[in-house]
Design a protein around this motif. Structure first.
Motif, PDB file in Angstrom:
ATOM      1  N   ASN A  21     -58.665 -52.256  -4.241  1.00 13.67           N
ATOM      2  CA  ASN A  21     -58.040 -51.535  -5.350  1.00 13.67           C
ATOM      3  C   ASN A  21     -57.166 -50.396  -4.843  1.00 13.67           C
ATOM      4  OD1 ASN A  21     -59.967 -49.681  -4.592  1.00 13.67           O
ATOM      5  ND2 ASN A  21     -60.778 -49.353  -6.643  1.00 13.67           N
ATOM      6  N   ARG A  22     -56.791 -50.507  -3.598  1.00 14.76           N
ATOM      7  CA  ARG A  22     -55.855 -49.592  -2.959  1.00 14.76           C
ATOM      8  C   ARG A  22     -56.309 -48.137  -2.958  1.00 14.76           C
ATOM      9  NH1 ARG A  22     -49.777 -50.821  -4.662  1.00 14.76           N
ATOM     10  NH2 ARG A  22     -49.441 -48.942  -3.428  1.00 14.76           N
ATOM     11  N   THR A  31     -50.452 -55.112  -4.056  1.00 21.84           N
ATOM     12  CA  THR A  31     -49.915 -54.346  -2.938  1.00 21.84           C
ATOM     13  C   THR A  31     -48.398 -54.282  -2.987  1.00 21.84           C
ATOM     14  OG1 THR A  31     -50.285 -56.385  -1.709  1.00 21.84           O
ATOM     15  CG2 THR A  31     -51.712 -54.514  -1.194  1.00 21.84           C
ATOM     16  N   CYS A  66     -59.639 -51.392   0.025  1.00 23.48           N
ATOM     17  CA  CYS A  66     -58.253 -51.851   0.032  1.00 23.48           C
ATOM     18  C   CYS A  66     -57.985 -52.716  -1.193  1.00 23.48           C
ATOM     19  CB  CYS A  66     -57.941 -52.652   1.298  1.00 23.48           C
ATOM     20  SG  CYS A  66     -57.672 -51.620   2.744  1.00 23.48           S
ATOM     21  N   GLU A  90     -57.799 -47.282  -0.389  1.00 27.28           N
ATOM     22  CA  GLU A  90     -57.224 -47.167   0.948  1.00 27.28           C
ATOM     23  C   GLU A  90     -55.980 -48.039   0.954  1.00 27.28           C
ATOM     24  OE1 GLU A  90     -58.558 -45.178   2.988  1.00 27.28           O
ATOM     25  OE2 GLU A  90     -60.720 -45.132   2.719  1.00 27.28           O
ATOM     26  N   GLU A  91     -54.934 -47.568   1.616  1.00 24.02           N
ATOM     27  CA  GLU A  91     -53.708 -48.335   1.659  1.00 24.02           C
ATOM     28  C   GLU A  91     -53.681 -49.209   2.906  1.00 24.02           C
ATOM     29  OE1 GLU A  91     -51.535 -47.093  -1.846  1.00 24.02           O
ATOM     30  OE2 GLU A  91     -51.541 -48.784  -0.487  1.00 24.02           O
ATOM     31  N   LEU A 111     -50.141 -49.427 -10.723  1.00 22.73           N
ATOM     32  CA  LEU A 111     -51.478 -49.427 -10.136  1.00 22.73           C
ATOM     33  C   LEU A 111     -52.542 -48.987 -11.126  1.00 22.73           C
ATOM     34  CD1 LEU A 111     -52.875 -50.126  -7.572  1.00 22.73           C
ATOM     35  CD2 LEU A 111     -52.510 -47.813  -6.748  1.00 22.73           C
ATOM     36  N   ARG A 116     -55.817 -51.095 -11.978  1.00 21.94           N
ATOM     37  CA  ARG A 116     -57.136 -50.625 -11.556  1.00 21.94           C
ATOM     38  C   ARG A 116     -58.159 -50.853 -12.642  1.00 21.94           C
ATOM     39  NH1 ARG A 116     -55.433 -45.500  -8.077  1.00 21.94           N
ATOM     40  NH2 ARG A 116     -55.533 -46.473  -6.013  1.00 21.94           N
TER      41      ARG A 116
END
Lengths: 221, 227, 241
Positions: free
Chosen positions: C48-49, C66, C46, C51-52, C72, C76
């Motif tokens: 680094n998103r 977020t 989460c 997974e959201e 993004l 990253r």
């Protein structure tokens, strides 16, 4: 036996027919040069569309692929060449073949590319995205190169089919190899020109079929 | 006139469709007949060829390989025209139906043989050894132990190839076989309207979409067998 | 440097993270331990998103990543990630693996990217393997190249998702040494792992997670010697030796 050779392997007739058949061969090769790259690009577009985030796009892609893989190529070709004029859309034989083949090949190549992309584990996409690459960049530099390498035998196999498929263009009076050979047959009442055309296909494709076999062997080990 | 109206007029003329539906229906039956015969005969012939090839008799091998290579490299339409126009001139009259059935059967047999052969080669050598060591003869080992395993591995590529080849039944229209396409194009000439062609194309789609789904289902059922 | 605020994450109806609050300061090495299914990998991903999260916020170097309109891809690059299964690109050499993002996202020239990539490979001790392909490298070497790939982008924080779990025991040390060097050089690190000895030696803080929540956290000395919660003590007894 003698009549067999006379009817099918008549060298005099073959020699007589050669000029026409040769011109037909050239057109077949030109057709391949047009249709194969178009199909590959179309297939890539279809496969990438299948990875879209929007469900509608994916759904359209699936319907497209299922439809154009189910309909026989000849049916599609005849529909494009003979049917569309009734709706006011008229194509020359060459364009009709290109359109029909583009639709058909995009579906087949698209499926191959899709399977290739799916065979690459999600870890690759994650690693690429985690370094900041966009989806498009990740696809282009990481996923697709690997996918293409994996499905190379299938791509080659399908391309062989495409070359054979060009013989269908004869049905809509495009003067490719088979059309020319058949014309020579009807003029000489002798089937040898068609045997010659078959031999030409054999010479063109047999080496590729063999290479494909060896490639498949190497990749399965 | 809007483009939708033009489309409907050209392809969805209800009267024409109703008039020629029986013709296309009979064409559908012919198509299914040829396809069914081709699938059965082609696969059986392919099996026979692969069993023959497994005995590794040089001359037989060579003949089979020549046969298979030729039928994989030459387009079916070429062979169809060759037989249809050539055979009568040496006294053999087969008629369009038989020519299409024969050519497609041979083509399917050639591809099926290659697929079965690859499957046969991929069965572990140990299986042969185990079977022979229990006293089974060569043919028995082949039929009861090796072939069943080989066949399972070949189902996915075989279904794909079978579907592709049976679609070539449409080629029958070129030599006058009364299948779907032929009936459809004839109807178009008589009626001056393209609706029969549209219905014909639809008939093919309705025939083959379920087959493609069946093929995909078969593939997924056997997918775990693939390396 | 890295801050997680009330993070919730679920896979469908399965709640995996039930409100995580965690703040990591600069140069800190935080070690996350816990049984499988505790959500520690999900927490990392989460950050680094990949997974959201369903709810909550993640801040990196002051910026909320977020937030809906954040770039993004650019952020990253500030967050380096190392995976359990390395995920090196098999069709590219080690050098190409490391320099790809430098060329395509940071838009460096090929020469510049090459130099930066070589520097990163040097930090992990694999300059001589720059032109080797992943299938020619051992597991430990591959993982070090993966670390170099993340390092080359000069991240502010590095995330490690069980970096040594897929390695043969004798190769683990090489990777841990590289991680120790990074720590000494001042990198902020969030590590999910079972390597307890490494935690003892190098971690500034150890966090114990179970069933989607942080049960306890503290310095290695506190946690390994005298953990306060029974769950923590039970877990450590099982894994620590």
């Amino acid at each position: 036996m003698e009549t067999l050779i006379h009817q099918f392997f008549n060298l005099d007739v073959m020699l007589q027919a050669w000029p026409i058949v040769w011109r037909g061969l050239i057109l077949t090769l030109l057709l391949c040069l047009a249709v194969i790259p178009l199909g590959l690009i179309g297939g890539l577009v279809v496969a990438l569309a299948n990875t879209s985030r929007h469900r509608a796009v994916r759904w359209v892609t699936v319907v497209f692929v299922d439809f154009f893989r189910a309909i026989p190529p000849l049916v599609l070709l005849i529909f494009v060449k003979e049917g569309l004029p009734f709706a006011g859309i008229r194509f020359s034989p060459f364009v009709a073949v290109c359109v029909a083949f583009l639709l058909n090949n995009s579906a087949y190549y698209g499926e191959i590319f899709r399977a290739g992309i799916e065979s690459i584990g999600t870890g690759q996409m994650e690693a690429a995205r985690s370094t900041g690459l966009s989806s498009f960049q990740a696809m282009t530099y990481v996923i697709l190169p690997q996918a293409a390498r994996n499905v190379l035998p299938d791509l080659l196999s399908n391309t062989i089919e495409v070359v054979k498929l060009t013989s269908l263009a004869s049905v809509v009076a495009f003067h490719e190899l088979l059309y020319s050979a058949d014309m020579a047959r009807s003029v000489t009442y002798n089937a040898s020109p068609i045997v010659m055309a078959a031999a030409i296909y054999l010479i063109m494709l047999l080496p590729v079929v063999r290479i494909l076999g060896r490639l498949e062997n190497r990749m399965s080990t | 006139m809007s483009s939708w109206q033009r489309f409907a007029e050209a392809f969805l003329d209800w009267d024409v469709i109703v008039q020629y539906l029986p013709a296309i229906g009979s064409g559908l039956i012919v198509t299914v007949e040829i396809a069914a015969l081709v699938v059965i005969c082609g696969i059986v012939l392919g099996l026979v060829l692969v069993v023959l090839r497994s005995y590794r008799i040089t001359v037989v091998n060579w003949l089979i390989i020549a046969f298979v290579d030729t039928l994989r490299s030459v387009p079916p339409l070429v062979l169809i025209l060759l037989l249809y126009f050539g055979m009568p001139n040496i006294g053999i009259n087969m008629g369009g139906f038989v020519v299409v059935w024969l050519v497609l059967t041979l083509v399917l047999a050639a591809f099926a043989e290659e697929i079965f052969w690859a499957g046969l080669l991929s069965v572990d050598k140990g299986q042969w050894q185990a079977a022979r060591s229990t006293g089974l003869g060569y043919t028995q080992a082949l039929i009861y132990v090796v072939m069943p395993q080989a066949v399972r591995m070949t189902i996915p590529p075989l279904t794909n190839r079978t579907i592709a080849i049976t679609k070539n039944t449409a080629l029958g229209t070129v030599i006058g076989v009364a299948e779907i396409m032929n009936e459809a194009t004839t109807a178009v000439s008589f009626s001056g309207n393209a609706s029969p062609l549209f219905v014909g194309a639809l008939a093919y789609v309705m025939l083959f979409v379920p087959v493609v789904y069946l093929g995909r289902w078969i593939e997924t059922r056997f997918a775990w067998r693939k390396n | 440097m890295l801050q997680v605020v009330d993070l919730h994450m679920a896979f469908g109806t399965l709640e995996v993270l039930k409100g995580i609050d965690l703040a990591i300061t600069e140069r800190e090495l935080v070690f996350v331990i816990g049984p499988s299914g505790s959500g520690k990998s999900t927490l990392l991903r989460c950050c680094n998103r990949l997974e959201e999260p369903v709810k909550g916020q993640v801040f990196v170097d002051g910026t909320e990543i977020t937030a809906p309109k954040v770039n993004l891809n650019k952020f990253r690059q500030r967050i380096g990630m190392v995976f359990q299964s390395f995920n090196l690109y098999p069709h590219l050499s080690a050098l190409a693996n490391v320099s790809l993002a430098l060329r395509k996202v940071s838009k460096r020239s090929r020469v510049e990217a090459g130099e930066l990539a070589m520097a990163a490979l040097q930090r992990v001790g694999l300059v001589d393997k720059a032109h080797s392909y992943p299938n020619e490298l051992s597991g430990g070497q591959q993982q070090r190249v993966a670390i170099a790939r993340a390092l080359a982008l000069e991240p502010k924080v590095m995330l490690f998702d069980e970096p040594t779990s897929a390695l043969d025991p004798e190769l683990v040390g090489d990777v841990l040494n590289v991680m120790k060097d990074m720590k000494d050089a001042g990198m902020t690190m969030l590590v999910v792992s079972h390597e307890m000895r490494f935690a003892r030696n190098a971690a500034d803080r150890v966090v114990f997670m179970d069933q989607g929540v942080i049960v306890e956290e503290g310095t290695p000395k506190d946690m390994f010697g005298k953990a306060q919660h029974k769950r923590t003590r039970d877990f450590l007894q099982q894994v620590d030796h």
